[in-house]
Design an enzyme around this catalytic site. Sequence first.
Site, PDB file in Angstrom:
ATOM      1  N   PRO A 124      62.954 103.817 -17.177  1.00 38.49           N
ATOM      2  CA  PRO A 124      62.999 103.307 -18.551  1.00 38.49           C
ATOM      3  C   PRO A 124      61.869 103.732 -19.486  1.00 38.49           C
ATOM      4  O   PRO A 124      61.060 102.910 -19.933  1.00 38.49           O
ATOM      5  CB  PRO A 124      63.005 101.789 -18.342  1.00 38.49           C
ATOM      6  CG  PRO A 124      62.229 101.597 -17.082  1.00 38.49           C
ATOM      7  CD  PRO A 124      62.584 102.781 -16.215  1.00 38.49           C
ATOM      8  N   CYS A 125      61.851 105.011 -19.845  1.00 42.48           N
ATOM      9  CA  CYS A 125      60.847 105.487 -20.796  1.00 42.48           C
ATOM     10  C   CYS A 125      61.071 104.903 -22.190  1.00 42.48           C
ATOM     11  O   CYS A 125      60.148 104.897 -23.013  1.00 42.48           O
ATOM     12  CB  CYS A 125      60.808 107.011 -20.833  1.00 42.48           C
ATOM     13  SG  CYS A 125      62.398 107.781 -21.186  1.00 42.48           S
TER      14      CYS A 125
END
Length: 155
Positions: A124-125
């Site tokens: 989850p950047c």
Amino acid sequence: MIKKAFLYDSPIGKVGIAEKDGAITNVFFGQTVTPGECSLEETPLLQEAAQQLNEYLAGTRIVFELPLQPEGTPFQRRCWDVLLTIPYGQTRTYGEQATQIGNPKASRAVGRANGQNPIAIFIPCHRVIGANGSLTGFAGGIEIKKQLLMLEKKR
């Protein structure tokens, strides 16, 4: 072994997912063909990844349960490992992420590493924002990043 990839329609547009040797290796956005050395082939793992992605986008899944194998440098992989520790619905800054990997002055390098994250959303950047709270780059575009953060905030 060559990567296998398949394209799926999703609430955020076309999303491609690739796998190799039983692990997810890439997510790509808005393309009609697969990138690089991929054969267009749907596998049970890719079907499962698409199912989990759709559940996430519907707001019914907060944790992905998939084998992930991002390809990158040791520094990039450390950065991506830290992304996996950011809880659903929360955000971190690049500076906080740099501190977490043990190099508080590396926020720009961390930003570059996040920009090279090959498995966006599953890693989850999108949960990393600028120090001033601004939404910074995302492989799927800022609008999709905004949608993902709003989705998580609602829950």
